[in-house]
Design a protein around this motif. Structure first.
Motif, mmCIF file in Angstrom:
data_model
loop_
_atom_site.group_PDB
_atom_site.id
_atom_site.type_symbol
_atom_site.label_atom_id
_atom_site.label_comp_id
_atom_site.label_asym_id
_atom_site.label_seq_id
_atom_site.Cartn_x
_atom_site.Cartn_y
_atom_site.Cartn_z
ATOM 1 N N GLN A 22 0.831 -1.207 0.000
ATOM 2 C CA GLN A 22 0.000 0.000 0.000
ATOM 3 C C GLN A 22 0.864 1.255 0.000
ATOM 4 O OE1 GLN A 22 -3.120 -0.044 2.911
ATOM 5 N NE2 GLN A 22 -3.455 2.160 2.828
ATOM 6 N N SER A 23 1.952 1.243 0.761
ATOM 7 C CA SER A 23 2.822 2.423 0.806
ATOM 8 C C SER A 23 3.496 2.658 -0.543
ATOM 9 C CB SER A 23 3.870 2.261 1.905
ATOM 10 O OG SER A 23 4.681 1.117 1.654
ATOM 11 N N ALA A 24 3.887 1.577 -1.217
ATOM 12 C CA ALA A 24 4.525 1.729 -2.531
ATOM 13 C C ALA A 24 3.543 2.334 -3.531
ATOM 14 C CB ALA A 24 5.031 0.384 -3.026
ATOM 15 N N SER A 26 0.885 4.222 -2.807
ATOM 16 C CA SER A 26 0.654 5.620 -2.424
ATOM 17 C C SER A 26 1.793 6.503 -2.938
ATOM 18 C CB SER A 26 0.538 5.735 -0.906
ATOM 19 O OG SER A 26 -0.587 5.030 -0.437
ATOM 20 N N HIS A 27 3.019 5.997 -2.848
ATOM 21 C CA HIS A 27 4.178 6.753 -3.344
ATOM 22 C C HIS A 27 4.063 6.949 -4.859
ATOM 23 C CE1 HIS A 27 8.276 8.155 -3.837
ATOM 24 N NE2 HIS A 27 8.442 7.231 -4.766
ATOM 25 N N ARG A 28 3.640 5.915 -5.582
ATOM 26 C CA ARG A 28 3.495 6.024 -7.038
ATOM 27 C C ARG A 28 2.442 7.063 -7.416
ATOM 28 N NH1 ARG A 28 3.621 -0.222 -9.331
ATOM 29 N NH2 ARG A 28 5.633 -0.808 -8.407
ATOM 30 N N ARG A 30 1.583 9.721 -5.652
ATOM 31 C CA ARG A 30 2.156 11.053 -5.414
ATOM 32 C C ARG A 30 3.179 11.411 -6.493
ATOM 33 N NH1 ARG A 30 2.088 9.038 -0.093
ATOM 34 N NH2 ARG A 30 4.321 8.552 -0.196
ATOM 35 N N GLU A 31 3.970 10.440 -6.923
ATOM 36 C CA GLU A 31 4.974 10.711 -7.951
ATOM 37 C C GLU A 31 4.307 11.035 -9.285
ATOM 38 O OE1 GLU A 31 8.809 11.076 -9.698
ATOM 39 O OE2 GLU A 31 7.972 11.324 -7.696
ATOM 40 N N ARG A 34 2.984 14.459 -9.105
ATOM 41 C CA ARG A 34 4.074 15.439 -9.179
ATOM 42 C C ARG A 34 4.526 15.640 -10.623
ATOM 43 N NH1 ARG A 34 9.315 15.839 -9.810
ATOM 44 N NH2 ARG A 34 9.562 13.593 -10.099
#
Length: 290
Positions: A22-24, A26-28, A30-31, A34
């Motif tokens: 899930q954290s990976a 979420s990071h994707r 946001r990236e 961006r």
């Protein structure tokens, strides 16, 4: 990622579907936001919903992923000796009873050409042909479309179909007024050119007062066989259902109504292409007897 989140509405479920944490994921997200300098999702009632930018990206994602899946499917066929894959469509009026026998004979003669039947373009075969979803289609009625080539097949008869116990059963032909006076079962309520609405109802300035839209041939036949109404259908399409019993036919007006079947493919299709080879085989196959 975009598709999985849109389908599930939940980062955790989407991450499980994609096989990442899930954290990976979420990071994707946001990236991606961006890089695009915009928001792709917002939260509504505990679900992630696509923004306008997200919807646009989702549309592109579905197109790209669908094409990737088709490419992988084609490559898989190529790896087992099939050199070309031809995608064939069929309109709502068309049946499938003739396909197994025809395709078996075609494959025996052309083992390097694979055939894929695309079932969900029945209402829009010309759009599917234009955008490359299919390579050719079986259609009925007049074809006045730019960018397509027409290969004639045969002339068919449009007949009125009703249950064996229907009050109009047994008559050799039915008038436009008699048909319009019954509940009319049809595929859809958008009249198609060259078929019963144009050849019969418009010509005689009558319209059915009660219409039931059934969507597909099997549903149309089921309602008719149950005595829920009457329909008009090409005799070729109707053949297998007549053999099952419970239905009778009558001519449409004393003059009868004809309809032409043809294959359509893109106009720029080379004469020796696999799609053109299949179209030529269809024209020689005497499908009206199947």
């Amino acid at each position: 990622m975009i598709r999985a989140i849109a389908d599930t509405g939940n980062v955790s479920a989407a991450a499980g579907q994609l096989g990442v944490t899930q954290s990976a994921l979420s990071h994707r997200i946001r990236e991606a936001e961006r890089l695009l300098n915009t928001t792709l999702f917002y939260r509504k009632h505990k679900r992630l919903v696509t923004t306008s930018a997200g919807k646009r990206l989702l549309h592109t994602a579905r197109v790209v992923l669908g094409e990737m899946q088709r490419a992988e499917h084609d490559i898989d066929k190529l790896s087992v000796g099939i050199e070309h894959v031809v995608r064939i469509g069929n309109e709502a009026y068309g049946g499938y009873h003739w396909m197994p026998g025809f395709l078996a004979a075609f494959r025996a003669e052309h083992p390097a050409i694979g055939i894929e039947i695309i079932p969900d373009v029945s209402m829009t075969p010309f759009v599917a042909l234009r955008d490359g979803t299919i390579d050719l289609s079986i259609v009925s009625g007049p074809v006045n479309r730019p960018g397509v080539r027409v290969v004639p097949l045969f002339t068919d008869e449009l007949v009125a179909v009703m249950a064996e116990g229907h009050p109009l059963a047994g008559q050799p032909w039915l008038s436009a007024e008699a048909i319009a006076g019954e509940a009319y079962i049809t595929y859809h309520t958008t009249p198609a050119g060259g078929r019963e609405y144009e050849q019969l109802f418009t010509r005689h300035q009558v319209l059915p007062t009660r219409v039931l839209r059934a969507g597909v041939t099997e549903a149309v036949v089921a309602f008719v066989r149950a005595g829920q109404g009457i329909t008009i259908m090409p005799r070729w399409t109707l053949g297998p259902y007549l053999r099952q019993g419970g239905l009778v036919t009558a001519g449409v007006t004393d003059e009868g109504l004809d309809i032409d079947w043809q294959v359509v493919l893109r106009k720029d299709e080379p004469e020796d292409s696999p799609a053109a080879v299949l179209a030529a085989a269809l024209s020689r196959a005497e499908l009206s007897r199947r």
